[in-house]
Every structure is written in C-alpha cells, then in structure tokens.
Design a protein around this motif. Structure first.
Motif, PDB file in Angstrom:
ATOM      1  N   TYR A  47       0.792  -1.234   0.000  1.00 29.04           N
ATOM      2  CA  TYR A  47       0.000   0.000   0.000  1.00 29.04           C
ATOM      3  C   TYR A  47       0.820   1.278   0.000  1.00 29.04           C
ATOM      4  O   TYR A  47       0.296   2.341  -0.356  1.00 29.04           O
ATOM      5  CB  TYR A  47      -0.947   0.021   1.209  1.00 29.04           C
ATOM      6  CG  TYR A  47      -2.255  -0.687   0.947  1.00 29.04           C
ATOM      7  CD1 TYR A  47      -3.348   0.016   0.443  1.00 29.04           C
ATOM      8  CD2 TYR A  47      -2.407  -2.045   1.197  1.00 29.04           C
ATOM      9  CE1 TYR A  47      -4.553  -0.620   0.199  1.00 29.04           C
ATOM     10  CE2 TYR A  47      -3.598  -2.693   0.960  1.00 29.04           C
ATOM     11  CZ  TYR A  47      -4.667  -1.978   0.457  1.00 29.04           C
ATOM     12  OH  TYR A  47      -5.854  -2.616   0.211  1.00 29.04           O
ATOM     13  N   CYS A  48       2.052   1.227   0.440  1.00 26.79           N
ATOM     14  CA  CYS A  48       2.840   2.470   0.533  1.00 26.79           C
ATOM     15  C   CYS A  48       2.919   3.135  -0.839  1.00 26.79           C
ATOM     16  O   CYS A  48       3.453   2.566  -1.785  1.00 26.79           O
ATOM     17  CB  CYS A  48       4.253   2.180   1.045  1.00 26.79           C
ATOM     18  SG  CYS A  48       5.295   3.669   1.010  1.00 26.79           S
ATOM     19  N   PRO A  49       2.399   4.355  -0.966  1.00 26.82           N
ATOM     20  CA  PRO A  49       2.383   5.015  -2.275  1.00 26.82           C
ATOM     21  C   PRO A  49       3.760   5.443  -2.771  1.00 26.82           C
ATOM     22  O   PRO A  49       3.927   5.746  -3.947  1.00 26.82           O
ATOM     23  CB  PRO A  49       1.479   6.239  -2.042  1.00 26.82           C
ATOM     24  CG  PRO A  49       1.571   6.503  -0.584  1.00 26.82           C
ATOM     25  CD  PRO A  49       1.772   5.167   0.079  1.00 26.82           C
ATOM     26  N   HIS A  78      12.602   9.246   2.202  1.00 26.84           N
ATOM     27  CA  HIS A  78      11.536   9.442   1.214  1.00 26.84           C
ATOM     28  C   HIS A  78      10.126   9.224   1.759  1.00 26.84           C
ATOM     29  O   HIS A  78       9.158   9.563   1.080  1.00 26.84           O
ATOM     30  CB  HIS A  78      11.780   8.525   0.006  1.00 26.84           C
ATOM     31  CG  HIS A  78      13.076   8.820  -0.690  1.00 26.84           C
ATOM     32  ND1 HIS A  78      13.226   9.860  -1.577  1.00 26.84           N
ATOM     33  CD2 HIS A  78      14.298   8.260  -0.581  1.00 26.84           C
ATOM     34  CE1 HIS A  78      14.479   9.907  -1.992  1.00 26.84           C
ATOM     35  NE2 HIS A  78      15.156   8.940  -1.412  1.00 26.84           N
ATOM     36  N   CYS A  79       9.992   8.666   2.955  1.00 26.80           N
ATOM     37  CA  CYS A  79       8.663   8.469   3.555  1.00 26.80           C
ATOM     38  C   CYS A  79       8.051   9.825   3.872  1.00 26.80           C
ATOM     39  O   CYS A  79       8.683  10.664   4.505  1.00 26.80           O
ATOM     40  CB  CYS A  79       8.806   7.647   4.833  1.00 26.80           C
ATOM     41  SG  CYS A  79       7.342   7.721   5.887  1.00 26.80           S
ATOM     42  N   LYS A  80       6.822  10.031   3.428  1.00 27.45           N
ATOM     43  CA  LYS A  80       6.186  11.339   3.635  1.00 27.45           C
ATOM     44  C   LYS A  80       5.269  11.362   4.857  1.00 27.45           C
ATOM     45  O   LYS A  80       4.611  12.366   5.120  1.00 27.45           O
ATOM     46  CB  LYS A  80       5.400  11.730   2.393  1.00 27.45           C
ATOM     47  CG  LYS A  80       6.283  11.875   1.152  1.00 27.45           C
ATOM     48  CD  LYS A  80       5.482  12.387  -0.023  1.00 27.45           C
ATOM     49  CE  LYS A  80       6.328  12.467  -1.277  1.00 27.45           C
ATOM     50  NZ  LYS A  80       6.502  11.179  -1.917  1.00 27.45           N
ATOM     51  N   GLY A  81       5.173  10.249   5.557  1.00 31.13           N
ATOM     52  CA  GLY A  81       4.351  10.227   6.773  1.00 31.13           C
ATOM     53  C   GLY A  81       2.865  10.258   6.503  1.00 31.13           C
ATOM     54  O   GLY A  81       2.098  10.783   7.312  1.00 31.13           O
ATOM     55  N   CYS A  82       2.449   9.692   5.397  1.00 33.64           N
ATOM     56  CA  CYS A  82       1.025   9.744   5.020  1.00 33.64           C
ATOM     57  C   CYS A  82       0.154   8.844   5.906  1.00 33.64           C
ATOM     58  O   CYS A  82      -1.057   9.000   5.944  1.00 33.64           O
ATOM     59  CB  CYS A  82       0.847   9.345   3.561  1.00 33.64           C
ATOM     60  SG  CYS A  82       1.211   7.605   3.246  1.00 33.64           S
ATOM     61  N   ALA A  83       0.778   7.888   6.571  1.00 34.89           N
ATOM     62  CA  ALA A  83       0.107   6.990   7.526  1.00 34.89           C
ATOM     63  C   ALA A  83      -0.740   5.898   6.889  1.00 34.89           C
ATOM     64  O   ALA A  83      -1.439   5.163   7.590  1.00 34.89           O
ATOM     65  CB  ALA A  83      -0.735   7.770   8.530  1.00 34.89           C
ATOM     66  N   ILE A  84      -0.677   5.757   5.587  1.00 27.11           N
ATOM     67  CA  ILE A  84      -1.442   4.688   4.933  1.00 27.11           C
ATOM     68  C   ILE A  84      -0.988   3.323   5.454  1.00 27.11           C
ATOM     69  O   ILE A  84      -1.805   2.445   5.730  1.00 27.11           O
ATOM     70  CB  ILE A  84      -1.306   4.778   3.399  1.00 27.11           C
ATOM     71  CG1 ILE A  84      -2.038   6.020   2.896  1.00 27.11           C
ATOM     72  CG2 ILE A  84      -1.820   3.510   2.717  1.00 27.11           C
ATOM     73  CD1 ILE A  84      -1.857   6.309   1.424  1.00 27.11           C
ATOM     74  N   CYS A  85       0.309   3.153   5.634  1.00 27.09           N
ATOM     75  CA  CYS A  85       0.827   1.867   6.119  1.00 27.09           C
ATOM     76  C   CYS A  85       0.217   1.521   7.474  1.00 27.09           C
ATOM     77  O   CYS A  85      -0.209   0.381   7.706  1.00 27.09           O
ATOM     78  CB  CYS A  85       2.346   1.897   6.188  1.00 27.09           C
ATOM     79  SG  CYS A  85       2.992   3.275   7.159  1.00 27.09           S
ATOM     80  N   ALA A  86       0.166   2.511   8.360  1.00 30.23           N
ATOM     81  CA  ALA A  86      -0.370   2.279   9.713  1.00 30.23           C
ATOM     82  C   ALA A  86      -1.868   1.957   9.647  1.00 30.23           C
ATOM     83  O   ALA A  86      -2.363   1.114  10.397  1.00 30.23           O
ATOM     84  CB  ALA A  86      -0.119   3.502  10.586  1.00 30.23           C
TER      85      ALA A  86
HETATM   86  S1  SF4 Z   1       3.811   6.787   6.062  1.00 28.72           S
HETATM   87 FE1  SF4 Z   1       3.882   4.644   5.463  1.00 28.72          FE
HETATM   88  S2  SF4 Z   1       2.669   4.503   3.582  1.00 28.72           S
HETATM   89 FE2  SF4 Z   1       3.170   6.683   3.894  1.00 28.72          FE
HETATM   90  S3  SF4 Z   1       5.057   7.021   2.743  1.00 28.72           S
HETATM   91 FE3  SF4 Z   1       5.672   6.500   4.823  1.00 28.72          FE
HETATM   92  S4  SF4 Z   1       5.999   4.280   4.809  1.00 28.72           S
HETATM   93 FE4  SF4 Z   1       4.814   4.802   2.982  1.00 28.72          FE
END
Ligand code: SF4
Ligand code: SF4
Length: 101
Positions: A47-49, A78-86
C-alpha cells in the motif's frame, strides 16, 4: 534549484532523478514498525504510495522466540508520513510518532 533552471514545460530530462530528492523532509509524523508485532504480511509494503518500505534479509527473533528471516525497514529519506501503512496494517504494528528535527 532556481525556477530559471527548470526545463521548459517542467519535463523530466533525467530518468530516475527522484532518488536524489529527499522528500521525507516535510513529514510531521513518522511511522515506526514494531518488529515484534509485525507478521511480515507485506500489506504495508503493497500500500505504501512511495515504495519506501524495504524488505531486508536481516533475521529478527521476536520476544516469544519466533525467528523471521526478514526485517522491514522504512526509508525515512523518502517516507512522507502519510500513515497509509499504519491504517492498513492488520495487527497495528505501525505506530505514528511525532517527528523530532
Ligand atoms: S507513512 Fe507509510 S505509507 Fe506513507 S510514505 Fe511513509 S511508509 Fe509509505
Ligand atoms: S502490514 Fe503490519 S504486519 Fe504486515 S508487514 Fe506491514 S507492519 Fe508487518
């Protein structure tokens, strides 16, 4: 880079140049994987975009004695902290913690 250096039309003249841009700089929260809870289902990886969850050939023994042959690591450059993974983790093994800079 100044706007004057941007190619006309904003075209990408060098393929693969995104690896040079550390797009994780503006993250407010960062995901942290609890390696003990993680079942290596790879749902977060799918799922990580940004494709920043990396599967490493690093063994990990849990507190209950289970031995995994892989460890998941997040590339924070490079992780943007979008939280989709969580959101998608079925066992809540990913916690969002406030970024400290
Ligand atoms: S918060 Fe999670 S889903 Fe979002 S970019 Fe970082 S690792 Fe990927
Ligand atoms: S979704 Fe959760 S349990 Fe599955 S690999 Fe990612 S962190 Fe581990």
């Amino acid at each position: 880079m100044s706007w004057k250096e941007i190619p006309i039309g904003g075209i990408i003249v060098e393929a693969g140049n995104s690896v040079k841009r550390k797009t994780g700089d503006w993250r407010v929260f960062k995901p942290v994987i609890d390696q003990d809870k993680c079942t290596r289902c790879l749902i977060c990886w799918m799922y990580c975009p940004d494709g920043v969850i990396e599967i490493r050939d690093i063994s990990y023994k849990t507190s209950t004695g289970r031995l995994w042959t892989t460890t998941l690591e997040i590339n924070y450059d490079h992780c943007k902290g979008c939280a989709i993974c969580a959101e998608e983790c079925p066992v809540n093994a990913i916690e969002l913690v406030e970024e400290v800079k």
